[in-house]
Design an enzyme around this catalytic site. Structure first.
Site, short mmCIF file in Angstrom:
data_model
loop_
_atom_site.label_atom_id
_atom_site.label_comp_id
_atom_site.label_asym_id
_atom_site.label_seq_id
_atom_site.Cartn_x
_atom_site.Cartn_y
_atom_site.Cartn_z
N TYR A 121 -2.43 -9.70 -0.18
CA TYR A 121 -1.51 -9.12 0.79
C TYR A 121 -0.91 -10.24 1.64
CZ TYR A 121 -0.09 -6.71 5.10
OH TYR A 121 0.60 -6.26 6.18
N HIS A 136 -10.65 -1.80 -0.44
CA HIS A 136 -11.32 -1.24 0.75
C HIS A 136 -12.21 -0.05 0.37
CE1 HIS A 136 -8.67 -3.19 3.80
NE2 HIS A 136 -7.79 -3.15 2.82
N HIS A 160 -8.14 -7.66 -2.56
CA HIS A 160 -9.33 -6.95 -2.07
C HIS A 160 -9.19 -5.45 -2.30
CE1 HIS A 160 -6.36 -6.86 1.16
NE2 HIS A 160 -6.92 -5.71 1.53
N ARG A 182 -3.86 -12.53 2.75
CA ARG A 182 -5.21 -12.06 2.47
C ARG A 182 -5.45 -12.24 0.97
NH1 ARG A 182 -7.97 -7.19 3.94
NH2 ARG A 182 -9.50 -8.84 4.04
N TYR A 237 0.83 -1.20 0.00
CA TYR A 237 0.00 0.00 0.00
C TYR A 237 0.87 1.26 0.00
CZ TYR A 237 -4.19 -2.71 1.17
OH TYR A 237 -5.24 -3.58 1.14
C1 MBD Z 1 -4.44 -5.44 4.70
O1 MBD Z 1 -4.38 -4.98 3.45
C2 MBD Z 1 -5.62 -5.49 5.30
O2 MBD Z 1 -6.66 -5.07 4.59
C3 MBD Z 1 -5.75 -5.99 6.59
C4 MBD Z 1 -7.09 -6.09 7.23
C5 MBD Z 1 -4.67 -6.41 7.28
C6 MBD Z 1 -3.46 -6.34 6.67
C7 MBD Z 1 -3.33 -5.86 5.39
FE FE Z 2 -6.10 -4.26 2.73
#
Ligand code: MBD
Ligand code: FE
Length: 279
Positions: free
Chosen positions: A195, A221, A219, A216, A161
């Site tokens: 992620y 947000h 996704h 993860r 990010y």
């Molecule tokens: C992420 O991108 C995220 O969305 C969450 C909840 C935890 C770590 C990285």
């Molecule tokens: Fe995230």
């Protein structure tokens, strides 16, 4: 030690709290957590070296700024969502897009635009897949909400990010879109990668210790807000991701996996102007 002996010690500790000082809420929470901790140490016969290992672990996790990530990985953040769902259900507030966790990687103040935004800076457009999303913000009675604020943020092709990854430009893959007069918003970006928790970090140490992974699924947000409405915090996922239902942060929910249209026909892409940057 027996429970009465432990309770005796806890009473002694609590008796040092001045009645007129501090807050009743803080006292109740701290005392409860301490009691549960003492019982845990006793019941599991946790050894002093294990306690000091934990203290040092927590010191390190704080220095790494990983508590937010640990809260997600331990399911604490998802647990709070389930509690908010329950509260709304009890109040008769049903329907709408499900909430899911914010995570620790939101940054306020992403550039604002009306109706549409391109949120990728173009650096990965050659390697990545171009991604378009559109939606409509509705109130509880399904009326469109013009001028609602849709904040979007997601990872790049490496799963990183902007802001936290200083190699990316400021606010890359982050945007603030105000819905148009019909409550619609659209954005263009690149499809994010999934992620993974930082290698060698405190979250990874903890997850490894309990035999879990720290991945993860891919996704995006969202925060959605409008005057007089509760703010929605949510995400979308992409069907077919190997981690779709194996998210270390437990954020995937039915209703958050929108239909995808994949366009691979080059002519169609040109026809729609998708091969050129939007202005
Ligand atoms: C992420 O991108 C995220 O969305 C969450 C909840 C935890 C770590 C990285
Ligand atoms: Fe995230």
């Amino acid at each position: 030690m027996t429970r009465p002996q432990i309770d005796g010690l806890l009473q002694k500790i609590e008796s040092t709290e001045k009645i007129e000082a501090g807050s009743e809420r803080a006292k109740a929470i701290v005392n409860r957590i301490l009691r549960d901790l003492f019982y845990t140490i006793e019941d599991l016969d946790i050894q002093p070296d294990e306690v000091w290992t934990a203290v040092n672990y927590l010191t390190q996790a704080g220095q790494n700024e990983e508590y937010g990530l640990i809260a997600a990985g331990l399911g604490i953040e998802h647990f709070l969502d389930l509690r908010m769902d329950e509260e709304e259900e009890k109040a008769g507030m049903t329907g709408g897009t499900p909430r899911t966790i914010e995570g620790p990687l939101y940054v306020a103040g992403a550039p604002k635009s009306k109706g549409f935004a391109r949120i990728d800076d173009g650096t990965e457009v050659e390697q990545g897949e171009i991604f378009f999303m559109q939606g409509k913000v509705l109130d509880a009675d399904n009326n469109p909400i013009p001028n609602a604020i849709v904040e979007v943020w997601h990872a790049n092709l490496k799963g990183n990010y902007s802001y936290f990854d200083q190699s990316q430009s400021d606010f890359n893959l982050r945007g603030t879109i105000e819905t148009d007069e019909n409550g619609n918003y659209q954005f263009r970006s690149i499809l994010p990668s999934g992620y993974g928790v930082p290698p060698g970090g405190s979250t990874e140490v903890l997850l490894n210790a309990v035999g879990r992974h720290g991945n993860r699924p891919s996704h995006v947000h969202f925060f959605v807000s409008a005057p007089g409405c509760r703010k929605l915090t949510t995400q979308i996922n992409f069907d077919g991701d190997p981690y779709l239902w194996d998210d270390f942060a437990f954020a995937t929910r039915e209703g958050l996996i929108p239909d995808l249209t994949v366009i691979t026909d080059v002519e169609k892409i040109k026809e729609k102007g998708l091969d050129k940057p939007f202005s």
